[in-house]
Design a protein around this motif. Structure first.
Motif, PDB file in Angstrom:
ATOM      1  N   HIS A 117       0.672  -1.228   0.082  1.00 32.39           N
ATOM      2  CA  HIS A 117       0.403   0.304   0.049  1.00 32.39           C
ATOM      3  C   HIS A 117       0.808   1.136   0.383  1.00 32.39           C
ATOM      4  N   SER A 118       1.977   1.204   0.206  1.00 27.52           N
ATOM      5  CA  SER A 118       2.880   2.031   0.412  1.00 27.52           C
ATOM      6  C   SER A 118       3.828   2.201  -0.555  1.00 27.52           C
ATOM      7  N   CYS A 119       4.144   1.017  -1.290  1.00 27.31           N
ATOM      8  CA  CYS A 119       4.724   1.963  -2.770  1.00 27.31           C
ATOM      9  C   CYS A 119       3.822   1.770  -3.724  1.00 27.31           C
ATOM     10  N   SER A 120       4.872   2.118  -4.955  1.00 24.67           N
ATOM     11  CA  SER A 120       4.658   2.136  -6.622  1.00 24.67           C
ATOM     12  C   SER A 120       5.260   1.497  -7.043  1.00 24.67           C
ATOM     13  N   GLY A 121       5.762   0.367  -6.853  1.00 24.44           N
ATOM     14  CA  GLY A 121       6.486  -0.532  -7.449  1.00 24.44           C
ATOM     15  C   GLY A 121       7.561  -0.884  -6.863  1.00 24.44           C
ATOM     16  N   PHE A 122       8.191  -1.973  -7.712  1.00 24.78           N
ATOM     17  CA  PHE A 122       8.706  -3.752  -7.206  1.00 24.78           C
ATOM     18  C   PHE A 122      10.291  -2.893  -6.494  1.00 24.78           C
ATOM     19  N   ALA A 123      10.409  -3.146  -5.581  1.00 24.40           N
ATOM     20  CA  ALA A 123      11.487  -2.375  -4.570  1.00 24.40           C
ATOM     21  C   ALA A 123      12.666  -3.408  -5.074  1.00 24.40           C
ATOM     22  N   PRO A 124      14.686  -2.977  -4.811  1.00 28.52           N
ATOM     23  CA  PRO A 124      16.162  -3.336  -5.135  1.00 28.52           C
ATOM     24  C   PRO A 124      15.679  -4.501  -4.427  1.00 28.52           C
ATOM     25  N   PRO A 125      16.409  -5.588  -4.613  1.00 27.93           N
ATOM     26  CA  PRO A 125      16.907  -7.205  -4.238  1.00 27.93           C
ATOM     27  C   PRO A 125      17.233  -6.517  -2.678  1.00 27.93           C
ATOM     28  N   LEU A 126      17.187  -7.594  -1.796  1.00 27.28           N
ATOM     29  CA  LEU A 126      17.265  -7.302  -0.463  1.00 27.28           C
ATOM     30  C   LEU A 126      18.945  -7.879  -1.033  1.00 27.28           C
ATOM     31  N   PRO A 127      19.623  -7.001  -0.190  1.00 22.93           N
ATOM     32  CA  PRO A 127      21.681  -7.982   0.321  1.00 22.93           C
ATOM     33  C   PRO A 127      21.416  -8.570   0.216  1.00 22.93           C
ATOM     34  N   ALA A 128      22.380  -9.782  -0.418  1.00 21.22           N
ATOM     35  CA  ALA A 128      22.698 -10.807   0.118  1.00 21.22           C
ATOM     36  C   ALA A 128      22.802 -11.830   1.143  1.00 21.22           C
ATOM     37  N   GLY A 129      22.721 -12.232   1.591  1.00 23.26           N
ATOM     38  CA  GLY A 129      22.696 -12.977   3.269  1.00 23.26           C
ATOM     39  C   GLY A 129      21.327 -11.851   4.288  1.00 23.26           C
ATOM     40  N   ASP A 130      20.337 -11.452   3.686  1.00 22.90           N
ATOM     41  CA  ASP A 130      19.381 -10.669   4.949  1.00 22.90           C
ATOM     42  C   ASP A 130      18.114 -11.687   4.655  1.00 22.90           C
ATOM     43  N   ALA A 131      17.885 -12.792   3.837  1.00 26.06           N
ATOM     44  CA  ALA A 131      16.720 -14.038   3.807  1.00 26.06           C
ATOM     45  C   ALA A 131      17.258 -14.481   4.850  1.00 26.06           C
ATOM     46  N   LYS A 132      15.563 -14.886   5.710  1.00 27.23           N
ATOM     47  CA  LYS A 132      15.740 -15.939   6.590  1.00 27.23           C
ATOM     48  C   LYS A 132      16.193 -17.575   6.214  1.00 27.23           C
ATOM     49  N   PRO A 133      16.659 -18.492   6.806  1.00 28.57           N
ATOM     50  CA  PRO A 133      17.359 -19.740   6.376  1.00 28.57           C
ATOM     51  C   PRO A 133      16.028 -20.485   6.258  1.00 28.57           C
ATOM     52  N   LEU A 134      15.905 -21.443   5.861  1.00 26.33           N
ATOM     53  CA  LEU A 134      14.848 -22.089   5.617  1.00 26.33           C
ATOM     54  C   LEU A 134      14.264 -23.108   6.982  1.00 26.33           C
ATOM     55  N   LYS A 135      14.112 -23.917   6.581  1.00 21.09           N
ATOM     56  CA  LYS A 135      13.341 -24.581   7.743  1.00 21.09           C
ATOM     57  C   LYS A 135      14.739 -26.355   7.700  1.00 21.09           C
ATOM     58  N   GLU A 136      14.706 -26.524   8.071  1.00 23.51           N
ATOM     59  CA  GLU A 136      15.873 -27.674   7.957  1.00 23.51           C
ATOM     60  C   GLU A 136      14.951 -28.498   6.910  1.00 23.51           C
ATOM     61  N   GLY A 137      15.657 -29.386   5.764  1.00 26.84           N
ATOM     62  CA  GLY A 137      14.671 -30.314   5.115  1.00 26.84           C
ATOM     63  C   GLY A 137      14.455 -29.556   3.862  1.00 26.84           C
ATOM     64  N   LEU A 138      14.785 -28.692   3.745  1.00 26.96           N
ATOM     65  CA  LEU A 138      13.521 -27.914   2.686  1.00 26.96           C
ATOM     66  C   LEU A 138      14.495 -26.742   1.567  1.00 26.96           C
ATOM     67  N   GLN A 139      15.744 -26.797   1.785  1.00 24.39           N
ATOM     68  CA  GLN A 139      17.078 -26.016   0.925  1.00 24.39           C
ATOM     69  C   GLN A 139      16.983 -27.030  -0.043  1.00 24.39           C
ATOM     70  N   GLU A 140      16.993 -28.217  -0.382  1.00 29.70           N
ATOM     71  CA  GLU A 140      16.741 -29.097  -1.012  1.00 29.70           C
ATOM     72  C   GLU A 140      15.989 -28.970  -2.101  1.00 29.70           C
ATOM     73  N   LEU A 141      14.485 -28.706  -1.228  1.00 33.05           N
ATOM     74  CA  LEU A 141      13.200 -28.159  -2.672  1.00 33.05           C
ATOM     75  C   LEU A 141      13.581 -27.170  -2.998  1.00 33.05           C
ATOM     76  N   TYR A 142      13.633 -26.455  -2.899  1.00 30.02           N
ATOM     77  CA  TYR A 142      14.385 -24.820  -3.224  1.00 30.02           C
ATOM     78  C   TYR A 142      15.610 -25.161  -4.008  1.00 30.02           C
ATOM     79  N   GLU A 143      16.210 -25.714  -4.278  1.00 28.95           N
ATOM     80  CA  GLU A 143      16.614 -25.950  -5.349  1.00 28.95           C
ATOM     81  C   GLU A 143      16.268 -26.426  -6.074  1.00 28.95           C
ATOM     82  N   GLU A 144      15.793 -27.073  -5.781  1.00 26.32           N
ATOM     83  CA  GLU A 144      15.363 -28.380  -7.009  1.00 26.32           C
ATOM     84  C   GLU A 144      14.772 -27.119  -8.220  1.00 26.32           C
TER      85      GLU A 144
END
Length: 84
Positions: free
Chosen positions: A57-84
């Motif tokens: 609601h407060s923006c009017s377009g796409f924001a730049p990507p998050l800096p590397a390392g700012d993402a929350k880690p995936l729960k155990e066992g989900l990283q393999e699924l993500y990488e598929e």
């Protein structure tokens, strides 16, 4: 046809390229209007809008990507699924 999967940082890194690709996949005509919008709530947002759409609601377009390392880690066992 498998559904498209879009990584949020990919679309933030290259909004036009990603939206064009998605449109092609869906058979929808791309327009530049898809890259920006008027800020503010919409009548169809629903009752959860104040919690789910605060940033939208407060923006009017796409924001730049998050800096590397700012993402929350995936729960155990989900990283393999993500990488598929």
């Amino acid at each position: 046809v498998p559904p498209p999967v879009i990584d949020a940082n990919d679309i933030r890194r290259d909004p036009e390229g990603m939206i064009r690709s998605l449109c092609t996949h869906l058979g929808v005509t791309f327009t530049a209007d898809m890259l920006s919008w008027e800020p503010g709530p919409r009548q169809w947002d629903g009752v959860w809008a104040p919690w789910w759409y605060k940033n939208t609601h407060s923006c009017s377009g796409f924001a730049p990507p998050l800096p590397a390392g700012d993402a929350k880690p995936l729960k155990e066992g989900l990283q393999e699924l993500y990488e598929e």
